[in-house]
Design a protein around this motif. Structure first.
Motif, PDB file in Angstrom:
ATOM      1  N   THR A 179      -7.520  20.915 -12.111  1.00 30.42           N
ATOM      2  CA  THR A 179      -6.564  21.716 -11.346  1.00 30.42           C
ATOM      3  C   THR A 179      -5.997  22.793 -12.261  1.00 30.42           C
ATOM      4  O   THR A 179      -5.692  22.524 -13.431  1.00 30.42           O
ATOM      5  CB  THR A 179      -5.407  20.845 -10.820  1.00 30.42           C
ATOM      6  OG1 THR A 179      -5.932  19.862  -9.920  1.00 30.42           O
ATOM      7  CG2 THR A 179      -4.373  21.690 -10.077  1.00 30.42           C
ATOM      8  N   LEU A 224      -2.920  25.345 -12.956  1.00 30.93           N
ATOM      9  CA  LEU A 224      -1.508  25.517 -12.650  1.00 30.93           C
ATOM     10  C   LEU A 224      -1.001  26.864 -13.157  1.00 30.93           C
ATOM     11  O   LEU A 224      -1.588  27.465 -14.075  1.00 30.93           O
ATOM     12  CB  LEU A 224      -0.674  24.419 -13.316  1.00 30.93           C
ATOM     13  CG  LEU A 224      -1.119  22.962 -13.173  1.00 30.93           C
ATOM     14  CD1 LEU A 224      -0.181  22.065 -13.969  1.00 30.93           C
ATOM     15  CD2 LEU A 224      -1.146  22.544 -11.708  1.00 30.93           C
ATOM     16  N   GLU A 243      -7.068  15.459 -13.245  1.00 32.42           N
ATOM     17  CA  GLU A 243      -6.439  14.455 -12.390  1.00 32.42           C
ATOM     18  C   GLU A 243      -7.511  13.543 -11.815  1.00 32.42           C
ATOM     19  O   GLU A 243      -8.703  13.872 -11.816  1.00 32.42           O
ATOM     20  CB  GLU A 243      -5.681  15.123 -11.239  1.00 32.42           C
ATOM     21  CG  GLU A 243      -4.605  16.100 -11.667  1.00 32.42           C
ATOM     22  CD  GLU A 243      -4.007  16.825 -10.475  1.00 32.42           C
ATOM     23  OE1 GLU A 243      -2.779  16.715 -10.280  1.00 32.42           O
ATOM     24  OE2 GLU A 243      -4.760  17.484  -9.744  1.00 32.42           O
ATOM     25  N   PHE A 276       4.782  31.634  -6.474  1.00 33.51           N
ATOM     26  CA  PHE A 276       4.216  30.370  -6.927  1.00 33.51           C
ATOM     27  C   PHE A 276       5.243  29.644  -7.793  1.00 33.51           C
ATOM     28  O   PHE A 276       6.019  30.273  -8.519  1.00 33.51           O
ATOM     29  CB  PHE A 276       2.943  30.601  -7.732  1.00 33.51           C
ATOM     30  CG  PHE A 276       1.793  31.152  -6.934  1.00 33.51           C
ATOM     31  CD1 PHE A 276       1.328  30.493  -5.811  1.00 33.51           C
ATOM     32  CD2 PHE A 276       1.163  32.324  -7.321  1.00 33.51           C
ATOM     33  CE1 PHE A 276       0.260  30.987  -5.074  1.00 33.51           C
ATOM     34  CE2 PHE A 276       0.095  32.829  -6.590  1.00 33.51           C
ATOM     35  CZ  PHE A 276      -0.347  32.161  -5.456  1.00 33.51           C
ATOM     36  N   GLU A 277       5.222  28.323  -7.739  1.00 38.75           N
ATOM     37  CA  GLU A 277       6.123  27.527  -8.560  1.00 38.75           C
ATOM     38  C   GLU A 277       5.481  27.230  -9.907  1.00 38.75           C
ATOM     39  O   GLU A 277       4.271  26.996  -9.992  1.00 38.75           O
ATOM     40  CB  GLU A 277       6.464  26.217  -7.862  1.00 38.75           C
ATOM     41  CG  GLU A 277       7.269  26.376  -6.580  1.00 38.75           C
ATOM     42  CD  GLU A 277       7.629  25.028  -5.983  1.00 38.75           C
ATOM     43  OE1 GLU A 277       8.167  24.182  -6.724  1.00 38.75           O
ATOM     44  OE2 GLU A 277       7.347  24.821  -4.780  1.00 38.75           O
ATOM     45  N   ASN A 329       4.242  25.228 -13.017  1.00 35.75           N
ATOM     46  CA  ASN A 329       3.642  23.894 -13.165  1.00 35.75           C
ATOM     47  C   ASN A 329       3.138  23.319 -11.854  1.00 35.75           C
ATOM     48  O   ASN A 329       3.004  22.098 -11.710  1.00 35.75           O
ATOM     49  CB  ASN A 329       4.623  22.929 -13.839  1.00 35.75           C
ATOM     50  CG  ASN A 329       4.999  23.381 -15.232  1.00 35.75           C
ATOM     51  OD1 ASN A 329       4.131  23.653 -16.054  1.00 35.75           O
ATOM     52  ND2 ASN A 329       6.294  23.495 -15.491  1.00 35.75           N
ATOM     53  N   LYS A 330       2.867  24.201 -10.899  1.00 34.80           N
ATOM     54  CA  LYS A 330       2.242  23.810  -9.633  1.00 34.80           C
ATOM     55  C   LYS A 330       0.933  24.589  -9.493  1.00 34.80           C
ATOM     56  O   LYS A 330       0.766  25.668 -10.093  1.00 34.80           O
ATOM     57  CB  LYS A 330       3.165  24.106  -8.447  1.00 34.80           C
ATOM     58  CG  LYS A 330       4.444  23.277  -8.433  1.00 34.80           C
ATOM     59  CD  LYS A 330       4.151  21.825  -8.106  1.00 34.80           C
ATOM     60  CE  LYS A 330       5.417  20.975  -8.077  1.00 34.80           C
ATOM     61  NZ  LYS A 330       6.296  21.333  -6.945  1.00 34.80           N
ATOM     62  N   PRO A 331      -0.010  24.083  -8.696  1.00 35.65           N
ATOM     63  CA  PRO A 331      -1.307  24.759  -8.583  1.00 35.65           C
ATOM     64  C   PRO A 331      -1.207  26.161  -7.999  1.00 35.65           C
ATOM     65  O   PRO A 331      -0.389  26.430  -7.122  1.00 35.65           O
ATOM     66  CB  PRO A 331      -2.106  23.840  -7.645  1.00 35.65           C
ATOM     67  CG  PRO A 331      -1.432  22.513  -7.724  1.00 35.65           C
ATOM     68  CD  PRO A 331       0.021  22.808  -7.942  1.00 35.65           C
ATOM     69  N   ALA A 370      -5.457  25.080  -2.819  1.00 32.76           N
ATOM     70  CA  ALA A 370      -5.097  25.048  -4.235  1.00 32.76           C
ATOM     71  C   ALA A 370      -6.329  25.251  -5.111  1.00 32.76           C
ATOM     72  O   ALA A 370      -7.468  24.973  -4.703  1.00 32.76           O
ATOM     73  CB  ALA A 370      -4.424  23.723  -4.564  1.00 32.76           C
ATOM     74  N   LYS A 386      -8.097  23.624  -7.094  1.00 27.48           N
ATOM     75  CA  LYS A 386      -8.475  22.270  -7.468  1.00 27.48           C
ATOM     76  C   LYS A 386      -9.957  22.077  -7.176  1.00 27.48           C
ATOM     77  O   LYS A 386     -10.470  22.569  -6.174  1.00 27.48           O
ATOM     78  CB  LYS A 386      -7.683  21.234  -6.664  1.00 27.48           C
ATOM     79  CG  LYS A 386      -6.181  21.227  -6.913  1.00 27.48           C
ATOM     80  CD  LYS A 386      -5.521  20.091  -6.139  1.00 27.48           C
ATOM     81  CE  LYS A 386      -4.060  19.948  -6.495  1.00 27.48           C
ATOM     82  NZ  LYS A 386      -3.450  18.720  -5.928  1.00 27.48           N
ATOM     83  N   GLN A 422      -9.679  18.209  -3.409  1.00 27.03           N
ATOM     84  CA  GLN A 422      -8.356  18.042  -2.812  1.00 27.03           C
ATOM     85  C   GLN A 422      -8.516  17.497  -1.409  1.00 27.03           C
ATOM     86  O   GLN A 422      -9.568  17.635  -0.783  1.00 27.03           O
ATOM     87  CB  GLN A 422      -7.589  19.353  -2.789  1.00 27.03           C
ATOM     88  CG  GLN A 422      -8.267  20.498  -2.031  1.00 27.03           C
ATOM     89  CD  GLN A 422      -7.630  21.832  -2.368  1.00 27.03           C
ATOM     90  OE1 GLN A 422      -6.474  22.074  -2.063  1.00 27.03           O
ATOM     91  NE2 GLN A 422      -8.400  22.708  -3.019  1.00 27.03           N
TER      92      GLN A 422
END
Length: 331
Positions: free
Chosen positions: A4, A6, A25, A62-63, A65-67, A95, A97, A100
């Motif tokens: 993933t 981030l 993950e 985007f946040e 530490n988020k994807p 995302a 990833k 998912q």
């Protein structure tokens, strides 16, 4: 296992690889009503730069530490949802990833029997719809008019030009190299092209390329190039503001010409837009684009980067103009 990507930190100026972080993950397991998706192709687009900043815009930032999230084509590898079958491909905002899970909400199944998967991120996806709806809903081009496009060799610009030719217009493209200008004319049927990197006086070059003036300007770039176009706009010209990649990485307010005198003098329209403004017209746009694509009237140019791990670098490369047409990453 599944990788993933981030958002690690917010860029200051031009994005860097350190602004991203890749983690490993466990591959998710699905429950009733869910599907497991394996990423096939990822779209990287200039507008993502805005969402990396914590600033007010048309979409939430985007946040940390988020994807990261963008347009993705994914294969269904497991399904406990009767609406989706294993082996189908879906398109949606997903995302970054490798694997998912999803309830299927917001996803649409795409037919890959005749058309490659990645085309649904370009000519038959958000890119194509942005070009079609921006041009037809705001530009309203008429046969015989002149359309000029900045960022013409990019994903949206190359489609805008082809649609302009289908509609019977004279089409002029502005791009960053002789190779790209030649591509616009030989591959996409543009009538003329301008290499802004080797042109000393853009305003004069535009006047020469558009002897009857500019009726429609599709702007993907902003900045000095767009200032130069203003000197050639005709009465009742329509200027479509799709993007401003020239300023996305600036850390100070960009100064340019005051557009008001040009708009008043020419009774001209300048309108910005986002694709979501025309959501009710998506089916119509998709149907028309697919028809033109199958008829060979629209060609899809792609720059394909191999490897999921290379998504951040592919995104950064957009700001150096390393893409011809749509930039996608094959995961």
């Amino acid at each position: 296992m599944s990788h993933t990507i981030l958002l690690n930190k917010r860029p200051v100026g031009r994005p860097e690889l350190s602004d991203f972080k890749t983690i490993t993950e466990d591959q998710p397991t699905i429950n009733s009503g869910e599907i497991l998706l394996k990423t096939s192709y990822v779209s990287v687009d200039p507008y993502l730069r805005g969402r990396m900043s914590d600033a007010k815009s048309y979409a939430e930032p985007f946040e940390l530490n988020k994807p990261m999230v963008s347009g993705v084509i994914a294969e269904i590898v497991e399904s406990q949802n009767e609406k989706f079958k294993v082996g189908q491909f879906v398109s949606g905002m997903l995302a970054w990833k490798q694997f998912q899970k999803s309830s299927g909400e917001g996803l649409r199944v795409v037919d890959t029997s005749e058309v490659g998967e990645s085309v649904y991120l370009g000519a038959l996806g958000m890119t194509g719809m942005t070009a079609f709806l921006g041009l037809t809903e705001i530009g309203k081009p008429k046969k015989g008019e002149t359309i000029i496009i900045s960022g013409a060799a990019g994903a949206v610009g190359s489609i805008v030009g082809q649609i302009g030719k289908i509609l019977g217009c004279r089409v002029v493209g502005i791009a960053g190299s002789d190779e790209k200008v030649n591509m616009l004319k030989s591959q996409f049927g543009f009538d003329e092209g301008i290499n802004y990197n080797t042109t000393e006086n853009m305003a004069e070059a535009i006047k020469k390329a558009c002897p009857d003036g500019v009726d429609v300007y599709f702007d993907n770039v902003g900045g000095e190039i767009s200032d130069a176009v203003l000197y050639s706009i005709n009465r009742f010209a329509r200027m479509i503001i799709c993007g401003a990649i020239s300023s996305y990485n600036e850390t100070e307010t960009v100064k340019g010409l005051s557009v008001q005198p040009f708009l008043v003098k020419n009774s001209a329209l300048m309108q910005g837009f986002i694709l979501g403004n025309y959501a009710e017209k998506f089916p119509e746009a998709t149907s028309q684009l697919l028809e033109w694509f199958k008829e060979g009237k629209i060609k899809s140019e792609e720059t394909v980067v191999e490897g999921f791990e290379n998504i951040p670098q592919a995104f950064i490369d957009l700001f150096d103009g390393k893409n011809k047409g749509k930039m996608v990453v094959k995961a």
